[in-house]
Write an enzyme that holds these catalytic residues in place. Sequence first.
Site, PDB file in Angstrom:
ATOM      1  CD  GLU A   1      -1.321   0.194   3.677  1.00  0.00           C
ATOM      2  OE1 GLU A   1      -2.426  -0.351   3.491  1.00  0.00           O
ATOM      3  OE2 GLU A   1      -0.997   0.719   4.763  1.00  0.00           O
TER       4      GLU A   1
ATOM      5  CE1 TYR B   1       5.165   5.405   6.242  1.00  0.00           C
ATOM      6  CE2 TYR B   1       6.732   6.776   5.034  1.00  0.00           C
ATOM      7  CZ  TYR B   1       6.210   6.312   6.238  1.00  0.00           C
ATOM      8  OH  TYR B   1       6.749   6.744   7.425  1.00  0.00           O
ATOM      9  CB  ILE B   2      -0.304   8.073   3.934  1.00  0.00           C
ATOM     10  CG1 ILE B   2      -1.017   7.583   2.666  1.00  0.00           C
ATOM     11  CG2 ILE B   2      -0.817   9.452   4.329  1.00  0.00           C
ATOM     12  CD1 ILE B   2      -2.511   7.426   2.819  1.00  0.00           C
TER      13      ILE B   2
ATOM     14  CG  HIS C   1      -2.757   4.202  14.009  1.00  0.00           C
ATOM     15  ND1 HIS C   1      -2.045   3.041  13.823  1.00  0.00           N
ATOM     16  CD2 HIS C   1      -4.042   3.800  14.179  1.00  0.00           C
ATOM     17  CE1 HIS C   1      -2.859   1.999  13.876  1.00  0.00           C
ATOM     18  NE2 HIS C   1      -4.077   2.452  14.106  1.00  0.00           N
TER      19      HIS C   1
ATOM     20  CE  LYS D   1      -2.653   0.544  17.634  1.00  0.00           C
ATOM     21  NZ  LYS D   1      -4.048   0.035  17.651  1.00  0.00           N
TER      22      LYS D   1
ATOM     23  CD  GLU E   1      -6.026  -0.409  13.912  1.00  0.00           C
ATOM     24  OE1 GLU E   1      -4.922   0.024  13.546  1.00  0.00           O
ATOM     25  OE2 GLU E   1      -6.166  -1.200  14.859  1.00  0.00           O
TER      26      GLU E   1
ATOM     27  NE  ARG F   1      -6.573  -8.200  17.750  1.00  0.00           N
ATOM     28  CZ  ARG F   1      -6.014  -7.054  18.099  1.00  0.00           C
ATOM     29  NH1 ARG F   1      -6.485  -6.384  19.139  1.00  0.00           N
ATOM     30  NH2 ARG F   1      -4.997  -6.554  17.431  1.00  0.00           N
TER      31      ARG F   1
ATOM     32  CB  VAL G   1      -4.135  -3.515  23.917  1.00  0.00           C
ATOM     33  CG1 VAL G   1      -3.410  -3.155  25.202  1.00  0.00           C
ATOM     34  CG2 VAL G   1      -3.647  -4.864  23.390  1.00  0.00           C
TER      35      VAL G   1
END
Length: 435
Positions: free
Chosen positions: A199, A201-202, A207, A236, A274, A291, A294
């Site tokens: 993909e 890269y931006i 995020h 993260k 995301e 899911r 965290v």
Amino acid sequence: MFSKILIANRGEIAVRIIRACKEMGVATVAVYSEADKNALHVALADQSYCIGGPEASESYLNENQIISTAILAGAQAIHPGYGFLSENAHFARACRKNGLVFIGPDPESMERIGNKALLKELIRSTCLTVIPGTKTVASAAEARQAADGIGYPVMLKACAGGGGRGIRLIHSEDELEDAYYQATSEAVSAFGDGSVYLEKYIFPARHVELQILADEYGNAVCLGDRDCSLQRRNQKLLEETPSPAVNDGQRQGIIELAVDAVKKIGYVGAGTLEFLLDREGNFWFMEMNVRLQVEHCVTEMLTGFDLVKWQIRIAAGIPLNFIQKDVRIKGSAIECRINAGSCGALEMLHVPGGPSVRFDTCLVTGTVVSPYYDSLLGKLIVYAKTREEALRKMRAALCELVIGGISTNIEEQLRIVEDERFISGNYDLAFMGNR
């Protein structure tokens, strides 16, 4: 509603799920490895069973042993937490075959959404904007041809799994072949699936993710956004909600698009969409996690909705009893992930207190941190009416948190929340030196 649930996980998330079940009046079954025989989740559960050796492959990834234990214990459902088997369609299908409810999406949805390259094709049928990229690339030569078309730099990503593994940033054609073999090898090792895709890269970007709940009756809500730009090597470190980079108008617009997209693809359960947010305010869809995340705790602190309880209710066929206008995004919540830097026995633990301060952990004095599992020790979360107040509260909580006997990243987290770039809210994925 279920009368008994087996938790197919360990650590702080197993403790978190047991707590939710107790509050709902649901009995719990813990499974544990030989290394975790003295773990907190083992002591807190109503029943506990050792299912294998210390390696995850011998215990927490042992599908047959977990299902057999659930049947033996009389559980009706299995909650996988996050990591391990939480995004494993084969395990979800095995649960269904054995008359057990997998607390998560059905295996068909997991297969459809879990492959990131295929999911992007699905999302393109909605109104969300997808990062330019490819379907699965089968060879380094095919990847090179695709990268020439997209334009460097590009990201090479594993189609399965997550956690920052199987990802490579490629600046030029000279780097591609080595990166391809490294990424595919890492993906096979981590997920048992070496397929990858490319993909664009931006950069620079942030995020930003959106928390979704959707039931089987076609209802879906978004519980706001989280900024997860504080990362090291795609892992993260700190999350906050709402993102200081997103204004109210942008937030309302992307929430409406996200809820509509989730309904169109027929997703059921808790999930996270995301995005990369560029400097022009454009949201570029990256992937969806099927899911519990965290970082779900910051959303709970901000909105007051218990995501674990709602996961269980949705799996039991209970419809959502609130709508989008009931979700109020006021104030600020921040989470610092507290990680171990060494192994050993915990000699001292002091947990900070006070209004709207929360520490989700599996630690007690004497806990032995082993080398077999993830380094996450706990998550320190604070909430306040303003971001400025939340930052002060987090600094105070980090100064009060004491974990003795092992090294941790508490001091690093304190440096982050004292950094002027973070205080200003003007930070992005390059904050920790990611390129």
